[in-house]
Design an enzyme around this catalytic site. Sequence first.
Site, PDB file in Angstrom:
ATOM      1  N   HIS A  43      -0.837  -4.624 -12.976  1.00 16.28           N
ATOM      2  CA  HIS A  43      -1.508  -5.213 -11.818  1.00 16.28           C
ATOM      3  C   HIS A  43      -1.731  -4.093 -10.798  1.00 16.28           C
ATOM      4  O   HIS A  43      -0.957  -3.947  -9.843  1.00 16.28           O
ATOM      5  CB  HIS A  43      -0.661  -6.330 -11.226  1.00 16.28           C
ATOM      6  CG  HIS A  43      -1.355  -7.133 -10.172  1.00 16.28           C
ATOM      7  ND1 HIS A  43      -1.170  -8.488 -10.019  1.00 16.28           N
ATOM      8  CD2 HIS A  43      -2.232  -6.783  -9.207  1.00 16.28           C
ATOM      9  CE1 HIS A  43      -1.898  -8.924  -9.005  1.00 16.28           C
ATOM     10  NE2 HIS A  43      -2.553  -7.896  -8.483  1.00 16.28           N
ATOM     11  N   GLU A  70      -4.369  -7.408 -14.359  1.00 17.24           N
ATOM     12  CA  GLU A  70      -4.439  -8.417 -13.316  1.00 17.24           C
ATOM     13  C   GLU A  70      -4.931  -7.793 -12.016  1.00 17.24           C
ATOM     14  O   GLU A  70      -4.678  -6.619 -11.749  1.00 17.24           O
ATOM     15  CB  GLU A  70      -3.042  -9.009 -13.042  1.00 17.24           C
ATOM     16  CG  GLU A  70      -2.396  -9.697 -14.206  1.00 17.24           C
ATOM     17  CD  GLU A  70      -1.021 -10.239 -13.850  1.00 17.24           C
ATOM     18  OE1 GLU A  70      -0.527 -11.092 -14.593  1.00 17.24           O
ATOM     19  OE2 GLU A  70      -0.442  -9.802 -12.827  1.00 17.24           O
ATOM     20  N   HIS A 190       5.202 -15.478 -13.047  1.00 18.56           N
ATOM     21  CA  HIS A 190       5.728 -15.247 -11.705  1.00 18.56           C
ATOM     22  C   HIS A 190       7.108 -15.880 -11.588  1.00 18.56           C
ATOM     23  O   HIS A 190       7.250 -17.103 -11.590  1.00 18.56           O
ATOM     24  CB  HIS A 190       4.820 -15.781 -10.595  1.00 18.56           C
ATOM     25  CG  HIS A 190       5.058 -15.055  -9.284  1.00 18.56           C
ATOM     26  ND1 HIS A 190       4.351 -13.947  -8.906  1.00 18.56           N
ATOM     27  CD2 HIS A 190       5.955 -15.262  -8.301  1.00 18.56           C
ATOM     28  CE1 HIS A 190       4.765 -13.510  -7.751  1.00 18.56           C
ATOM     29  NE2 HIS A 190       5.761 -14.300  -7.353  1.00 18.56           N
TER      30      HIS A 190
END
Length: 238
Positions: A43, A70, A190
């Site tokens: 990410h 991401e 997450h």
Amino acid sequence: MTRLSVNINKIATLRNSRGGNVPDLLRMAADIQEFGAEGITIHPRPDERHIRYQDARDLKDVVYTEFNIEGNPIKKFTDLVLEVKPTQVTLVPDGEDAITSNAGWDTVKHGDFLREVIAEFKRNGIRTSIFTDPDPKMVEGAATTGTDRIELYTEAYASAFEKGDKEGILPYIEAAKTANSLGLGINAGHDLNLENTRFFRQNIPGLLEVSIGHALIAESLYLGIENVVNLYLDRLKE
């Protein structure tokens, strides 16, 4: 079996804290795959405080499983993804100063924008996923964008599970049922960890992939990364 994609952002954070190349991000990505992980997630953020944009380019030749990038589809990010052409791009609506992702997309309000971005990625053969809260309306909105998958934002589930509240899974079950009915693939991530991953996987119909980074790397400090990867794989078995 649900696939495990390991987010290696925290490995990059450790490397960057001292400069140089220790730990070696590319070597770690290769080893994590050898240990059994079925994907690598990164990410990159605009300030490159952990994953650098060049890391994404370098990892392209190292990741032989699924490569998932991401991020918020600002122009710099979109250009990077179109250059690297990973297996999957996951669109996340985080601000430039966000410490970590903290909300899913409002897929109704931002539907036109998402449709445009997703169409460009799909023209380039890149599978798309949208980071969403466990809200059937947001899942329905995602289905109108042309995305291939959604990624359920699991912080609320993880927080409830830690308090002993297993009913925190219920909104995720409803969102997953909606996604399944609309032909959307389901990812999740997450705050998933070794304690809560199995229960989540057991209760979410059609869960294709989880992306786990912070907890997995932290747990590896105690248990060793090869062992931890295999512990997650065990929790993701049917």
